[in-house]
Design an enzyme around this catalytic site. Sequence first.
Site, PDB file in Angstrom:
ATOM      1  N   HIS A  96       6.550  -3.666  18.317  1.00  0.00           N
ATOM      2  CA  HIS A  96       6.279  -2.423  19.045  1.00  0.00           C
ATOM      3  C   HIS A  96       4.779  -2.226  19.171  1.00  0.00           C
ATOM      4  O   HIS A  96       4.004  -2.653  18.314  1.00  0.00           O
ATOM      5  CB  HIS A  96       6.916  -1.223  18.323  1.00  0.00           C
ATOM      6  N   GLU A 144       5.940  -1.799  27.888  1.00  0.00           N
ATOM      7  CA  GLU A 144       5.417  -0.436  27.699  1.00  0.00           C
ATOM      8  C   GLU A 144       3.892  -0.463  27.754  1.00  0.00           C
ATOM      9  O   GLU A 144       3.254  -0.955  26.822  1.00  0.00           O
ATOM     10  CB  GLU A 144       5.816   0.106  26.322  1.00  0.00           C
TER      11      GLU A 144
HETATM   12  O1  G3P Z   1       9.239   3.093  21.747  1.00  0.00           O
HETATM   13  C1  G3P Z   1       9.143   3.981  22.814  1.00  0.00           C
HETATM   14  C2  G3P Z   1       7.781   4.401  23.057  1.00  0.00           C
HETATM   15  O2  G3P Z   1       6.753   3.627  22.669  1.00  0.00           O
HETATM   16  C3  G3P Z   1       7.560   5.224  24.263  1.00  0.00           C
HETATM   17  O3  G3P Z   1       7.230   6.446  23.735  1.00  0.00           O
HETATM   18  O4  G3P Z   1       6.985   8.837  23.701  1.00  0.00           O
HETATM   19  O5  G3P Z   1       6.210   7.548  25.669  1.00  0.00           O
HETATM   20  O6  G3P Z   1       8.648   7.806  25.246  1.00  0.00           O
HETATM   21  P1  G3P Z   1       7.274   7.728  24.650  1.00  0.00           P
END
Ligand code: G3P
Length: 225
Positions: A96, A144
Amino acid sequence: MTKIGKPALIINFKVYREVEGCDALELARVCEEVGREFGVRIAVCPPMTELGSVARAVGLPVLSQNVDPRAPGSSTGWVTPSMVRSAGAAGSLINHSEHRIQPRSIEECVDLCKGSELITVICADTVKMSSQVAAFRPDFVAVEPPELIGGDVSVTTANPRIVENTVEAVKSVSHGTSVLCGAGIKTGKDVRTALDLGADGVLLASGVVKSKDPRSALQDLVAYL
Ligand code: G3P
């Protein structure tokens, strides 16, 4: 093993104060109830200290937020895939954005998870990295962009190309690997857009965990699946 549904909706509880102790199980139960209401199997990643108690109490796919590349043995404080499996988890996040590990360790974690029949979700921050980790043949790659994590602008709005390009790149390396996107996802419309961009689901956190009303947030998130 409880499989992750498709489209996949994975809620990472992170280590927010809102999910410390018994509050993690309470939120997991809300995920279970909303999932039942809408016919969707939501997956959850509780804090490590609550992994076993949540996994034993709900009928959802429960994922660890991390595993270490270690086999059972004399490795004090490390989290082995084997112990995660024994705690009742169905799989694990790996690498992550807030818990990065070396590429060699990612591969070792994937192999150990597969040996323990755990679902593997590798996180990556770019198309290039997504394509590199797809070579390890995980079940999921989740792209992400770190700068959007925890914010109010969804990756699907700020950078739809990264989603489309990751889908293309990952599928060309490992056809059987599903692609998730995450960062800033808050609404059902964001989820719908992610699916329309070719993603197989989403990974999100603050939109649910930090919401004043997690149940309503979840109901909205699954509304357009
Ligand atoms: O693991 C999910 C994350 O990194 C995204 O976080 O708070 O932007 O939905 P968020």
